[in-house]
Design a protein around this motif. Structure first.
Motif, PDB file in Angstrom:
ATOM      1  N   ALA A 205      -9.640  -2.810  -7.698  1.00 10.19           N
ATOM      2  CA  ALA A 205      -9.239  -4.070  -7.075  1.00 10.19           C
ATOM      3  C   ALA A 205      -9.865  -4.186  -5.690  1.00 10.19           C
ATOM      4  O   ALA A 205      -9.995  -3.199  -4.971  1.00 10.19           O
ATOM      5  CB  ALA A 205      -7.724  -4.130  -6.971  1.00 10.19           C
ATOM      6  N   LYS A 206     -10.268  -5.377  -5.331  1.00 12.74           N
ATOM      7  CA  LYS A 206     -10.869  -5.645  -4.016  1.00 12.74           C
ATOM      8  C   LYS A 206      -9.891  -6.357  -3.080  1.00 12.74           C
ATOM      9  O   LYS A 206      -9.895  -6.124  -1.884  1.00 12.74           O
ATOM     10  CB  LYS A 206     -12.122  -6.514  -4.170  1.00 12.74           C
ATOM     11  CG  LYS A 206     -13.183  -5.892  -5.070  1.00 12.74           C
ATOM     12  CD  LYS A 206     -13.939  -4.786  -4.356  1.00 12.74           C
ATOM     13  CE  LYS A 206     -15.118  -4.314  -5.166  1.00 12.74           C
ATOM     14  NZ  LYS A 206     -14.862  -3.144  -5.974  1.00 12.74           N
ATOM     15  N   LYS A 207      -9.084  -7.270  -3.649  1.00 11.57           N
ATOM     16  CA  LYS A 207      -8.104  -7.972  -2.823  1.00 11.57           C
ATOM     17  C   LYS A 207      -6.828  -8.184  -3.630  1.00 11.57           C
ATOM     18  O   LYS A 207      -6.835  -8.183  -4.860  1.00 11.57           O
ATOM     19  CB  LYS A 207      -8.655  -9.306  -2.320  1.00 11.57           C
ATOM     20  CG  LYS A 207      -8.986 -10.301  -3.398  1.00 11.57           C
ATOM     21  CD  LYS A 207      -9.495 -11.598  -2.808  1.00 11.57           C
ATOM     22  CE  LYS A 207      -9.643 -12.625  -3.926  1.00 11.57           C
ATOM     23  NZ  LYS A 207      -9.826 -13.967  -3.432  1.00 11.57           N
ATOM     24  N   TRP A 208      -5.731  -8.376  -2.902  1.00  9.91           N
ATOM     25  CA  TRP A 208      -4.429  -8.502  -3.528  1.00  9.91           C
ATOM     26  C   TRP A 208      -4.278  -9.836  -4.259  1.00  9.91           C
ATOM     27  O   TRP A 208      -4.788 -10.865  -3.828  1.00  9.91           O
ATOM     28  CB  TRP A 208      -3.334  -8.390  -2.459  1.00  9.91           C
ATOM     29  CG  TRP A 208      -1.965  -8.404  -3.034  1.00  9.91           C
ATOM     30  CD1 TRP A 208      -1.250  -7.333  -3.455  1.00  9.91           C
ATOM     31  CD2 TRP A 208      -1.136  -9.544  -3.270  1.00  9.91           C
ATOM     32  NE1 TRP A 208      -0.033  -7.733  -3.935  1.00  9.91           N
ATOM     33  CE2 TRP A 208       0.060  -9.095  -3.837  1.00  9.91           C
ATOM     34  CE3 TRP A 208      -1.309 -10.911  -3.061  1.00  9.91           C
ATOM     35  CZ2 TRP A 208       1.095  -9.952  -4.188  1.00  9.91           C
ATOM     36  CZ3 TRP A 208      -0.279 -11.773  -3.423  1.00  9.91           C
ATOM     37  CH2 TRP A 208       0.911 -11.277  -3.977  1.00  9.91           C
ATOM     38  N   SER A 209      -3.564  -9.792  -5.401  1.00  9.44           N
ATOM     39  CA  SER A 209      -3.168 -10.997  -6.132  1.00  9.44           C
ATOM     40  C   SER A 209      -1.907 -10.646  -6.920  1.00  9.44           C
ATOM     41  O   SER A 209      -1.483  -9.488  -6.943  1.00  9.44           O
ATOM     42  CB  SER A 209      -4.283 -11.446  -7.091  1.00  9.44           C
ATOM     43  OG  SER A 209      -4.417 -10.515  -8.148  1.00  9.44           O
TER      44      SER A 209
ATOM     45  N   ARG B 245       6.416  -8.573  -2.577  1.00 10.19           N
ATOM     46  CA  ARG B 245       5.206  -7.761  -2.718  1.00 10.19           C
ATOM     47  C   ARG B 245       5.474  -6.325  -2.248  1.00 10.19           C
ATOM     48  O   ARG B 245       6.078  -6.108  -1.210  1.00 10.19           O
ATOM     49  CB  ARG B 245       4.102  -8.409  -1.872  1.00 10.19           C
ATOM     50  CG  ARG B 245       2.846  -7.600  -1.783  1.00 10.19           C
ATOM     51  CD  ARG B 245       1.834  -8.295  -0.910  1.00 10.19           C
ATOM     52  NE  ARG B 245       0.670  -7.427  -0.726  1.00 10.19           N
ATOM     53  CZ  ARG B 245      -0.407  -7.764  -0.063  1.00 10.19           C
ATOM     54  NH1 ARG B 245      -0.490  -8.961   0.492  1.00 10.19           N
ATOM     55  NH2 ARG B 245      -1.410  -6.928   0.059  1.00 10.19           N
ATOM     56  N   GLU B 246       5.018  -5.354  -3.043  1.00 14.44           N
ATOM     57  CA  GLU B 246       5.160  -3.946  -2.672  1.00 14.44           C
ATOM     58  C   GLU B 246       3.808  -3.270  -2.466  1.00 14.44           C
ATOM     59  O   GLU B 246       3.733  -2.227  -1.836  1.00 14.44           O
ATOM     60  CB  GLU B 246       5.955  -3.191  -3.740  1.00 14.44           C
ATOM     61  CG  GLU B 246       7.409  -3.605  -3.770  1.00 14.44           C
ATOM     62  CD  GLU B 246       8.281  -2.640  -4.537  1.00 14.44           C
ATOM     63  OE1 GLU B 246       7.810  -1.560  -4.924  1.00 14.44           O
ATOM     64  OE2 GLU B 246       9.452  -2.982  -4.740  1.00 14.44           O
ATOM     65  N   CYS B 247       2.750  -3.836  -3.016  1.00 19.42           N
ATOM     66  CA  CYS B 247       1.412  -3.258  -2.887  1.00 19.42           C
ATOM     67  C   CYS B 247       0.810  -3.713  -1.557  1.00 19.42           C
ATOM     68  O   CYS B 247       0.358  -4.839  -1.428  1.00 19.42           O
ATOM     69  CB  CYS B 247       0.527  -3.691  -4.057  1.00 19.42           C
ATOM     70  SG  CYS B 247      -1.139  -3.041  -4.001  1.00 19.42           S
ATOM     71  N   GLU B 248       0.811  -2.815  -0.587  1.00 22.37           N
ATOM     72  CA  GLU B 248       0.265  -3.160   0.728  1.00 22.37           C
ATOM     73  C   GLU B 248      -1.254  -3.232   0.656  1.00 22.37           C
ATOM     74  O   GLU B 248      -1.869  -2.657  -0.240  1.00 22.37           O
ATOM     75  CB  GLU B 248       0.696  -2.116   1.752  1.00 22.37           C
ATOM     76  CG  GLU B 248       2.203  -2.028   1.927  1.00 22.37           C
ATOM     77  CD  GLU B 248       2.606  -0.938   2.901  1.00 22.37           C
ATOM     78  OE1 GLU B 248       1.771  -0.533   3.724  1.00 22.37           O
ATOM     79  OE2 GLU B 248       3.749  -0.484   2.816  1.00 22.37           O
ATOM     80  N   ASP B 249      -1.846  -3.914   1.631  1.00 21.53           N
ATOM     81  CA  ASP B 249      -3.306  -4.073   1.654  1.00 21.53           C
ATOM     82  C   ASP B 249      -4.033  -2.730   1.615  1.00 21.53           C
ATOM     83  O   ASP B 249      -5.072  -2.599   0.980  1.00 21.53           O
ATOM     84  CB  ASP B 249      -3.743  -4.859   2.893  1.00 21.53           C
ATOM     85  CG  ASP B 249      -3.429  -6.350   2.769  1.00 21.53           C
ATOM     86  OD1 ASP B 249      -3.358  -6.836   1.628  1.00 21.53           O
ATOM     87  OD2 ASP B 249      -3.261  -7.000   3.800  1.00 21.53           O
ATOM     88  N   LYS B 250      -3.475  -1.711   2.270  1.00 24.57           N
ATOM     89  CA  LYS B 250      -4.138  -0.407   2.293  1.00 24.57           C
ATOM     90  C   LYS B 250      -4.077   0.304   0.939  1.00 24.57           C
ATOM     91  O   LYS B 250      -4.797   1.268   0.717  1.00 24.57           O
ATOM     92  CB  LYS B 250      -3.539   0.482   3.384  1.00 24.57           C
ATOM     93  CG  LYS B 250      -2.096   0.866   3.154  1.00 24.57           C
ATOM     94  CD  LYS B 250      -1.570   1.720   4.277  1.00 24.57           C
ATOM     95  CE  LYS B 250      -0.140   2.136   3.997  1.00 24.57           C
ATOM     96  NZ  LYS B 250       0.415   2.961   5.055  1.00 24.57           N
ATOM     97  N   GLU B 251      -3.239  -0.176   0.013  1.00 21.76           N
ATOM     98  CA  GLU B 251      -3.104   0.414  -1.320  1.00 21.76           C
ATOM     99  C   GLU B 251      -3.915  -0.326  -2.385  1.00 21.76           C
ATOM    100  O   GLU B 251      -4.101   0.183  -3.482  1.00 21.76           O
ATOM    101  CB  GLU B 251      -1.627   0.423  -1.747  1.00 21.76           C
ATOM    102  CG  GLU B 251      -0.698   1.149  -0.805  1.00 21.76           C
ATOM    103  CD  GLU B 251      -0.876   2.655  -0.858  1.00 21.76           C
ATOM    104  OE1 GLU B 251      -1.133   3.182  -1.948  1.00 21.76           O
ATOM    105  OE2 GLU B 251      -0.758   3.293   0.204  1.00 21.76           O
ATOM    106  N   VAL B 252      -4.389  -1.527  -2.082  1.00 19.92           N
ATOM    107  CA  VAL B 252      -5.038  -2.383  -3.078  1.00 19.92           C
ATOM    108  C   VAL B 252      -6.244  -1.696  -3.716  1.00 19.92           C
ATOM    109  O   VAL B 252      -6.427  -1.759  -4.936  1.00 19.92           O
ATOM    110  CB  VAL B 252      -5.443  -3.740  -2.450  1.00 19.92           C
ATOM    111  CG1 VAL B 252      -6.361  -4.519  -3.370  1.00 19.92           C
ATOM    112  CG2 VAL B 252      -4.206  -4.553  -2.128  1.00 19.92           C
TER     113      VAL B 252
END
Length: 88
Positions: free
Chosen positions: A14-18, A73-80
């Motif tokens: 994954a590159k960015k959150w969705s 949301r639980e998936c932080e940007d640093k985890e994506v």
């Protein structure tokens, strides 16, 4: 194609959150590739989801321990970047 023998043909990160990445993150935290593998292993037709957001609400791991997730949301940007996207 029989659902019992579906194997992924490729994988990407994954590159960015969705919303899709959020749900994949939750499945992968519980030890599954995605919803397809979860349904195969646990022999369930539906996954518990929050009606407001559509995010996964509860998953059962392979050792029968339950994971419960929040509405938000639980998936932080640093985890994506850790989330794997499987293509079938």
């Amino acid at each position: 194609m029989a659902s019992s023998d579906m194997k992924p043909k490729s994988i990407s990160r994954a590159k960015k959150w969705s919303d899709e990445i959020e749900n994949l993150y939750r499945f992968q935290q519980a030890g599954y590739r995605d919803e397809i593998e979860y349904k195969q292993v646990k022999q369930v037709a539906m996954v518990d989801r929050w009606p407001e957001t559509g995010y996964v609400k509860k998953l059962q791991r392979r050792d029968n321990t339950f994971y419960y997730y929040n509405k938000q949301r639980e998936c932080e940007d640093k985890e994506v970047h850790k989330v794997k996207i499987y293509a079938y």
